[in-house]
Structure formats: C-alpha cells, structure tokens
Design a protein around this motif. Structure first.
Motif: not given
Length: 367
Positions: A288-307
């Motif tokens: 409800e109260h937090f949001r998180f910026s994407t950077q620095p975003i890691e570069d793992p397997n794209p499926q991992f990021m979706l999970r």
C-alpha cells in the motif's frame, strides 16, 4: 547498464519513441560547484563557505568512472549540470513525459554542523527551482531537507510543498533509522502537503559490518540499507500514525523485496506483541505505501525477473528509472525483460508512478 551511447542511437540523435509514455523517477541534476549556492545563503552560514571543503559523493573512487562517458562534456561541466545536454540526452532522446529530479547533493547525510546542513538544503532548493524546474515543465522536483533537525526539514516542506512541480521530500538513506519517532514530524508534514517521501541511497550508506573495502562490494550490497529502512518504517508505526504516507525507494533495487516481506510477516505473527501499534501484516504496508524504482536492475534469466514480480503479488510496486547520468544508466528501450507483457511494461514505465505521485495525465499518455 551502459557507460557510453548504445547502439540504439548515435550520439546526439533522437531515438524511436518508446511504445509507452515514460516517467523517469530518478534523474540526477547537479551543480557545477558549491559556489552556485552562495547567492541563496545568508550569514553566518555564508561565511562558512569561505572554508568549505565539502564531502565526497561516495567514499570510493569509481574504478570505471561514475558517469556515462557521453555525459563527460568537452567544456568541462560536471555530468548532469547542463540543462541542454540533459534535455537532449534524456528528455528529448527518449520522448519522456516526466523526469523526477533527485539531485546528488545531500546535506541530510552531514554528520555534524546540523544547522549548516539545514542552510545548505534551503539554498539548494532555491537554486534548484530557479535553475531546473523553471526551465522545463517535464521536470518534477524533490524538496531537499536536513532531517538532523526535524523542524528545519518541516520548514522547507512548508515553504515548497505547494509548488506545482514539487512531488516529494527527499530523505537519503544512510546510517540513521528514519522510522524513529524523532523524524515523524517530517512524515506528518509530507502527508499534510500530499507529497511522496523519496528515499534514495546517500553518500554515507554502510553495510551490516560497516564500510566495505571495495566499491564493487558497496554497490553489490547497498540494498541492505533499503531493506533495513523498510522494516524500520513499518515496525516503528509510521504508516499507522500517518496513513497517507507514501515512500518511493530509489536506486536500491527490488529483487530482495519478496523474501523481506516473507520474513517480516513470519516474525510479525510470533512477535507482534512487541509492536502493538502495527495492526496489519507488514507485507500489506509494503503493497500500500511503498514503490520501488527499477534501477539498478539485474540481468538474470528474463523468466526469473517475471517470477520476481509475481512473487511480489502486485504489478504496481515498480516504477521505471534511468539513474541518469550515472555509469549504470538504464535505457528505456533496453532495460525491462522481454518476458514482461505490454500491460506490465506500461505500468512500470508510466502508470505506477503517475498514480503513486498523483500526477496529471501527460498529453502524450493517450498514445
């Protein structure tokens, strides 16, 4: 993610517009030098500047340089200090709708001379409004404060909170527990002015065992400070006391979040008697109260990021950021995994920030 112009565009040329409207939630405007602030300072603090030695942005020398190579200007200006260059390299090149400026000058991290810290924050706000916000209506602002003396911080929030381009109060994360009741008047003022509280890594972030020996260590585990701050804010009752508080966690990553929510919820079920003012599961406060910026975003397997997004149990927690002009800049055209659906990408690029900061719709958002 890049240290030089990528193959998506040649230097200085506008790229194909992104398929979604874009809000960049972390852009670092800079001063050329501390002398930029002198016209906005009064005695006795103006006199202090005659002996100013300043403090470093970090306690390390960047082994590959702290900024994108193309932001190192031939005229010698500090990267991020030239409006025209920032406009060309970021706003115009990627056809951005809004850019939230977060600076790189944080009196909030001064460990002494707290009154001077307040004077510097006040001067920076004056300089920043006149030299950045007034130049482009795509810029949105952060009110810099010195939380070391909360009444000075509240004074700045009262002064600038109604400015139409100011959207948040900036509190750099360092080595102090920002959820402590000592700081609660800052959250009350931000709630009263309907401002987000942006928490960004500061220049005094340490780890659980102090200051790491190498920059690569520090950069890898700086998320410890963000994890500790999330826990500290929730369990010290900030959101029960000020239910309108909204926290944007900037440049601290996000892949650590699911396990932190699980661990907080697990401990809360057994130990909530210690914090009776916390009325709900901690994970509910996060959503409800937090949001998180994407950077620095890691570069793992794209499926991992979706999970990872699925494990957060919400598609509204992430907001896009580039971290311009830093070395690990994330391009809007290259940073999000291919596994993310168009609907999810639109939320991350635009909708989540627009809703969280309660922004007016951009004229380009209908595209």
């Amino acid at each position: 993610m890049t240290t030089a112009p990528t193959d998506e565009t040649s230097e200085g040329k506008r790229v194909r517009p992104a398929p979604f409207p874009i809000i960049d939630t972390d852009v670092h405007e800079r001063m050329v030098s501390i002398e930029d602030l002198l016209p906005y300072m009064k005695e006795p603090f103006l006199g202090y500047m005659k002996h100013w030695t300043g403090w470093g942005e970090l306690k390390y020398t960047h082994p590959i340089g702290g900024s994108r190579l193309d932001s190192l200007l031939p005229n010698g200006n500090v990267p991020g200090s030239d409006y025209q260059v920032l406009k060309e390299q970021l706003l115009d090149r990627y056809d951005m709708d809004y850019a939230i400026l977060t600076g790189l000058f944080y009196p909030a991290t001064m460990e002494a001379q707290f009154e001077l810290a307040g004077a510097l924050a006040s001067a920076y706000n004056e300089w920043y409004v006149r030299n950045w916000l007034e130049k482009d209506d795509r810029f949105l602002g952060s009110i810099h404060v010195a939380p070391q003396i909360p009444e000075l911080a509240v004074r700045e929030i009262e002064k600038w909170g109604d400015h139409p381009q100011m959207v948040q109060v900036l509190l750099p994360i360092g080595s102090v527990p920002l959820g402590d009741p000592f700081y609660h008047s800052i959250y009350e003022a931000a709630q009263r002015k309907n401002l987000v509280v942006g928490m960004h890594q500061g220049n005094s972030v340490t780890t659980g065992f102090g200051q790491p020996r190498y920059y690569i260590e520090w950069h890898t585990i700086l998320s410890q400070a963000f994890m500790g701050t999330v826990v500290n804010l929730i369990l010290n009752g900030v959101f029960d006391k000020y239910p309108g508080t909204r926290i944007a966690m900037l440049e601290g990553g996000f892949t650590w979040l699911p396990s932190l929510m699980w661990r907080m919820d697990h401990n809360y079920k057994s130990l909530r008697v210690e914090v009776p003012w916390v009325k709900r599961l901690p994970s509910e406060y996060v959503k409800e109260h937090f949001r998180f910026s994407t950077q620095p975003i890691e570069d793992p397997n794209p499926q991992f990021m979706l999970r990872m997004v699925e494990m957060m149990e919400s598609d509204e927690l992430l907001m896009f950021s580039t971290d311009y002009p830093h070395w690990d800049f994330d391009s809007p055209l290259r940073s999000l995994p291919t596994t993310f659906s168009p609907e999810l990408k639109r939320k991350i690029f635009y909708d989540n920030a627009k809703n969280f900061y309660q922004l007016p719709d951009s004229p380009k958002a209908a595209r």
